[in-house]
Each structure stands twice: as C-alpha cells, then as structure tokens.
Scaffold this motif. Structure first.
Motif, PDB file in Angstrom:
ATOM      1  N   ASN A 440     -17.499 -25.725  10.188  1.00 20.84           N
ATOM      2  CA  ASN A 440     -18.369 -25.227   9.124  1.00 20.84           C
ATOM      3  C   ASN A 440     -17.929 -25.836   7.794  1.00 20.84           C
ATOM      4  N   PHE A 441     -18.790 -25.783   6.794  1.00 22.11           N
ATOM      5  CA  PHE A 441     -18.562 -26.546   5.562  1.00 22.11           C
ATOM      6  C   PHE A 441     -17.271 -26.129   4.879  1.00 22.11           C
ATOM      7  N   LEU A 442     -17.094 -24.851   4.652  1.00 25.89           N
ATOM      8  CA  LEU A 442     -15.906 -24.355   3.941  1.00 25.89           C
ATOM      9  C   LEU A 442     -14.865 -23.921   4.977  1.00 25.89           C
ATOM     10  N   THR A 443     -14.453 -24.852   5.802  1.00 22.67           N
ATOM     11  CA  THR A 443     -13.585 -24.513   6.922  1.00 22.67           C
ATOM     12  C   THR A 443     -12.185 -24.143   6.465  1.00 22.67           C
ATOM     13  N   TYR A 444     -11.623 -23.134   7.114  1.00 26.53           N
ATOM     14  CA  TYR A 444     -10.230 -22.765   6.869  1.00 26.53           C
ATOM     15  C   TYR A 444      -9.298 -23.489   7.828  1.00 26.53           C
ATOM     16  N   SER A 445      -9.883 -24.234   8.772  1.00 22.25           N
ATOM     17  CA  SER A 445      -9.070 -24.867   9.808  1.00 22.25           C
ATOM     18  C   SER A 445      -9.608 -26.266  10.116  1.00 22.25           C
ATOM     19  N   PRO A 446      -9.291 -27.252   9.282  1.00 24.01           N
ATOM     20  CA  PRO A 446      -9.743 -28.618   9.557  1.00 24.01           C
ATOM     21  C   PRO A 446      -9.021 -29.263  10.730  1.00 24.01           C
ATOM     22  N   GLU A 447      -7.983 -28.612  11.231  1.00 20.14           N
ATOM     23  CA  GLU A 447      -7.279 -29.056  12.431  1.00 20.14           C
ATOM     24  C   GLU A 447      -6.780 -27.812  13.169  1.00 20.14           C
ATOM     25  N   PRO A 448      -6.424 -27.935  14.457  1.00 18.51           N
ATOM     26  CA  PRO A 448      -5.921 -26.756  15.181  1.00 18.51           C
ATOM     27  C   PRO A 448      -4.739 -26.126  14.444  1.00 18.51           C
ATOM     28  N   ALA A 449      -4.737 -24.790  14.417  1.00 15.31           N
ATOM     29  CA  ALA A 449      -3.743 -24.100  13.598  1.00 15.31           C
ATOM     30  C   ALA A 449      -3.331 -22.789  14.251  1.00 15.31           C
ATOM     31  N   PHE A 450      -2.230 -22.245  13.762  1.00 13.54           N
ATOM     32  CA  PHE A 450      -1.858 -20.864  14.042  1.00 13.54           C
ATOM     33  C   PHE A 450      -2.246 -20.033  12.827  1.00 13.54           C
ATOM     34  N   SER A 451      -2.801 -18.886  13.094  1.00  7.91           N
ATOM     35  CA  SER A 451      -3.181 -17.957  12.032  1.00  7.91           C
ATOM     36  C   SER A 451      -2.125 -16.869  11.931  1.00  7.91           C
ATOM     37  N   LEU A 452      -1.667 -16.620  10.708  1.00  8.08           N
ATOM     38  CA  LEU A 452      -0.734 -15.515  10.465  1.00  8.08           C
ATOM     39  C   LEU A 452      -1.438 -14.477   9.610  1.00  8.08           C
ATOM     40  N   VAL A 453      -1.639 -13.300  10.189  1.00  9.09           N
ATOM     41  CA  VAL A 453      -2.342 -12.202   9.526  1.00  9.09           C
ATOM     42  C   VAL A 453      -1.318 -11.174   9.083  1.00  9.09           C
ATOM     43  N   LEU A 454      -1.245 -10.947   7.781  1.00  4.91           N
ATOM     44  CA  LEU A 454      -0.262 -10.014   7.219  1.00  4.91           C
ATOM     45  C   LEU A 454      -0.964  -8.748   6.750  1.00  4.91           C
ATOM     46  N   TYR A 455      -0.359  -7.620   7.065  1.00  2.00           N
ATOM     47  CA  TYR A 455      -0.875  -6.316   6.638  1.00  2.00           C
ATOM     48  C   TYR A 455       0.205  -5.690   5.772  1.00  2.00           C
ATOM     49  N   ILE A 456      -0.083  -5.565   4.467  1.00  7.30           N
ATOM     50  CA  ILE A 456       0.932  -5.255   3.464  1.00  7.30           C
ATOM     51  C   ILE A 456       0.579  -3.971   2.727  1.00  7.30           C
TER      52      ILE A 456
END
Length: 532
Positions: A440-456
C-alpha cells in the motif's frame, strides 16, 4: 480425571497467588485494581492542547439541521481510547446507510466543515476526529453477509471482528485481523492492520474489493485490480481519501490447532522463525511476548504457536469470552505498581495463565483424557480484552508499534531496553509479530519485518505526557537508525522530520490526498498537524 486434577492444581496456584497478594498489598486496594469500569473514562482536558480554543456553539445552532440524518451529538467533545485527546467538535452523525454518508458530506461541503469517519476510536492520536469537524459514527453501519460459494464475507465498515467471527463460526474463520476482536473493519482497513497469522500478511492481502465514497459524493469500486492506485491509498490511508461503505473479504476454514508454547532467549527468535516456523505450513498462528519483569527485562521471550491438526472428527465449542476477567485485570493493574508485581505478572504468564485457557475443541469420539489442548482458529482471536478496561483515575495505557527489518531485531531490542529503562517507562506488555512486505502507498513495511507492539502505562498529568513524549521520540530515532518504521495510528509526539525520515513517501501521500480531495473535506488531527 487428569483434566480435573490439572484444573484443581491451577485453581490452587491462582488462589495461592491471590492470598499472597492480599497479604502484601491490602484487600481494598486489590478490589479497586480488579474493579469493572463504570463507563467511559474521562481524563479531563487534554494536556497541552489549550490552543484548540472553544467551538462556536451558537454558529452550530444557527445552521439548519440536516434532514433525514440523526445527530447523536451537537457541539461538545470527543476522545479516543488513549483518553488524552479530548477535542471539541461540531457534532456526531449516526450512520446507518449510504444515504446518511452522502447527505452529511453534502452538508459539510455546503458549510465548509471537515468530516472524519470513526469506529471504536482505538487510534490514539486524534486520527478519527479533528477540532470543529463532523464525526461519522460508523458503528451502526454494520451489516455482515456470508458468501459461502465465494468463500468471502461482505461487511459494512462499522462491523467489528467480534461480530464477524460470530457469523463465521463454526465453519469459517477470519483470514487476517488483529490479535483481538474489538476493532471495526473500517478502522482496520484504514491502518492496514495485521495480526497472529504470519502467513496471511496484513489485511490488504485479504480484501477482494471495496466500495468507497469520495469527497464529491461519488462511489468507486476499488481493489488490487480495479482503481488500484486509489485502493492502495485507502488501505492504510487513515480515512483521508474517502469513506469505506462496503468491503468484501476473503475468509479461511476454521481449522483446528494444537497450542504450543516455549520460553527462549530473545536473540534466538530470528533464526528460529527463519529455520523452523516460516518453513512449517502447519503452524497457522503465532506470536511472542517479551518479558516485562525487571530481572529478565526484554530478554526472555514466550513464543506461542498454533499448529494444524489433521482430521475431521472434531466438535468446536461456541465462541465465548476468556474467563477470569477480574483476575486478569488485577494482574495487569498490579504490574503498574512496581517491580515486585512486574515479576509476579511474568511468572504468572509463564506458569499459570496457559493453564486457565479453555481447550475448546474435542473429538467426536474421545481418545483419552491426556489429549493435547486443541482450539479452533477463531478462538485465540475471539478476545475483547475486557480485562484491559479499568476504573483507575488519572491512569491510561498507550500503544506503540515499531516495524524492524528482521536482521535488526536483536540489536533493536537491546536499544529499546535502554530507552525504556532510562526513561523509567512502565511497560506492561511487549508482543512480537510478523509482517511481510506491504505494497500500500503509505506502507509501514517496505520489506519483511518483525513488529514490536508495546503496551505502556502512564499517568494522565503533564509529567506523564512529558515522559511519554520523550520516550516516544527516542524510540522513533532508534527505529529510524535500524531502518525501521513506526506505526502512525498512535500519539502525535513525533516531529515532521521524524515522520519524513521514517516515511520518505509522506509528501507524495499528502499530494495524492489533495488530488482526490482538493477541498480537504476529509481530515483529522494527524493530517491537520503534519500536512500543513
């Protein structure tokens, strides 16, 4: 008999933990930490937003009411799940039909007002509203139609994943969604959400087609093959290009999985994923939790896997909410109180919580009480996380998410540990998930990645906001240094320079927005801050 014995032992373990906590912390305090919320939390005026001023209610009253459309609110304010973005608005329209949307857009154009579409408002930076604007409340626009022949489901944007799962179960399941079911489809598409299925990718890949109403009131069909440019802008476009009025989504079989879990060193995870999990097509769902206990902070990792089980002789139980809501809420809220309770929470997750999970799938013919715990695909995602809602005053919990190239994972976690420790950040949970390259145009992942989700967790006063801002800025700089990107649906503490460095295409994105919406009818606080 063995299952009864296991449950009895679990009950004893939980009771022992509770008794110990009562002795340490006091019964009344524990009651407050476990208490159900009494309604929407009000954190008071949003700190640092005095520049918003007051909305001219007399002007609102002077404009003729909009025929045939129900206003649930005129004037007043709105907030999001952070409780930190209270914003005065023109009003809220309840949407129940396409005509409601068309009439509201015409009204807004005639009166030079802005419009945003909102679902459950779990973005945390005003992405679902802006000062003085009209909010389309999409939650009542929520029809769901199962198309068995095409193995798809057609939904209106206000439908939640919880409701969709209830329609699909027990034969079918959602292909791609978040790890919890509270979000609306429209909101999920607008951020291109992802979840536990490391094979399916983000939501974009399971969208067969959509109908979108543009700023001029016209309707467009969009998909990966029809009006593709607009499709790639609407997906992950934060509602800035139009209002989604319908989406057809691929669905999956409601497969049966055997649950698995292991404790590991965080540095082992990238190789384990590449050499084992990614190569095993039978592992259908997976995610990780990093330790939030001071003694093993972001070093130990719990990996959860769901592996496909062959066979057709299974009975799937009806979908239900996880049990033990008050105990779970108590555990989360106690972990906000200091190191001892953070250690206890991690010990609970390692040794107690998995014993409380329900095994919801059984064979038509039982083959023995020692059989492994089986669940359907829908079960682990059918969680409305009621235990995260609380009645604690002056307290809120904030999400962050960072997308890191897979080769950078261990180094990033080391840097994140230092940032969070130096800022004395109260980290409640740190999840690890998988994302593929997203187009998609505003991609958060231009390559394969690991996502780290923080709950603070943070306090809602000036000091709490100051500390969160500092930690956020440092985490974003760390992310950029590791060639990653940060997720945009959250607090707007980042600078324009940080946004530009993380998303080099952002100016082209804003230019495309003005092409499709030259009068900037669709806007929100994010656009207002960064596109000017």
């Amino acid at each position: 008999m063995k299952k009864f014995s296991q449950k009895f032992k679990t009950g004893v373990s939980v009771a022992a933990v509770v008794v110990a906590l009562v002795g340490v912390y006091g019964f009344r305090k524990l009651q407050a930490l476990a208490a159900d919320p009494t309604g929407e939390k009000d954190c008071g005026p949003a700190v640092g937003r005095a520049e918003q001023g007051k909305i001219d209610l007399e002007r609102i009253k002077a404009i003729a009411p909009l025929p045939g459309v129900k206003w649930s609110q005129l004037g007043g304010s709105i907030n999001d799940a952070s409780c930190l973005d209270k914003t005065e608005i023109y009003g809220v329209v309840e949407v129940h039909s396409v005509d409601d949307i068309a009439r509201t857009l015409a009204f807004a154009r005639d009166n030079k007002l802005s419009v945003t579409a909102a679902g459950v408002r779990h973005s945390m930076g005003g992405q679902a509203f802006r000062k003085g604007g009209i909010v389309l409340d999409m939650r009542g626009f929520n029809r769901i139609v199962l198309n068995e022949n095409t193995r798809s489901v057609t939904v209106q944007p206000g439908a939640t994943w919880h409701d969709i799962q209830n329609v699909l179960h027990p034969r079918f399941a959602v292909r791609a969604m978040q790890s919890t079911d509270i979000f609306s489809v429209g909101g999920s598409i607008s951020v291109n959400a992802h979840g536990m299925d490391h094979q399916a990718g983000a939501l974009a890949k399971s969208i067969k087609s959509m109908r979108v109403m543009l700023a001029d009131g016209s309707l467009r069909n969009v998909s990966s093959t029809e009006n593709k440019d607009l499709f790639n802008l609407v997906v992950g476009g934060y509602g800035l290009f139009g209002v989604i009025v319908e989406a057809e989504l691929d669905i999956a079989d409601n497969l049966v999985y055997q649950t698995g879990r292991r404790v590991m060193d965080y540095r082992e995870f990238p190789a384990l994923f590449a050499n084992e999990i990614e190569k095993d097509p039978n592992i259908g769902l997976m995610y990780g939790h990093l330790s939030t206990a001071p003694s093993t902070f972001l070093k130990e990792m719990l990996l959860y896997t769901y592996t496909k089980v062959d066979g057709t002789d299974f009975k799937r139980a009806p979908l239900d909410e996880p049990s033990g809501t008050k105990l779970r809420r108590l555990t989360v809220n106690l972990s906000k109180q200091g190191p001892l309770f953070q250690e206890l929470k991690w010990l609970s997750e390692k040794h107690v919580e998995h014993r409380m999970e329900a095994c919801t799938v059984t064979r038509a013919q039982a083959i023995g009480s020692a059989e492994a715990c089986l669940v359907s695909r829908n079960d682990p995602m059918h969680d409305s996380v009621l235990y995260l809602r609380n009645s604690l005053p002056d307290d809120t919990d904030i999400l962050h998410e960072y997308f890191i190239p897979r080769r950078e994972f261990a180094s990033f976690v080391d840097g994140m540990r230092k940032v969070l420790t130096d800022n004395k950040t109260n980290l409640l949970n740190a999840s690890v998930r998988i994302v593929h390259q997203e187009d998609n145009f505003l991609t958060y992942s231009p390559e394969p990645a690991f996502s780290l989700v923080l709950y603070i967790n943070q306090t809602t006063d000036e000091e709490g906001n100051r500390r969160m801002k500092k930690a956020t800025e440092e985490l974003i700089d760390l992310t950029i240094a590791h060639k990653g990107r940060f997720f945009l649906p959250y607090q707007l503490y980042y600078s324009r320079d940080q946004l530009q460095r993380s998303y080099p295409q952002i100016n082209d994105f804003f230019a495309a927005k003005r092409k499709y919406d030259p009068s900037e009818l669709f806007t929100n606080t994010f656009y207002q801050k960064y596109a000017s």
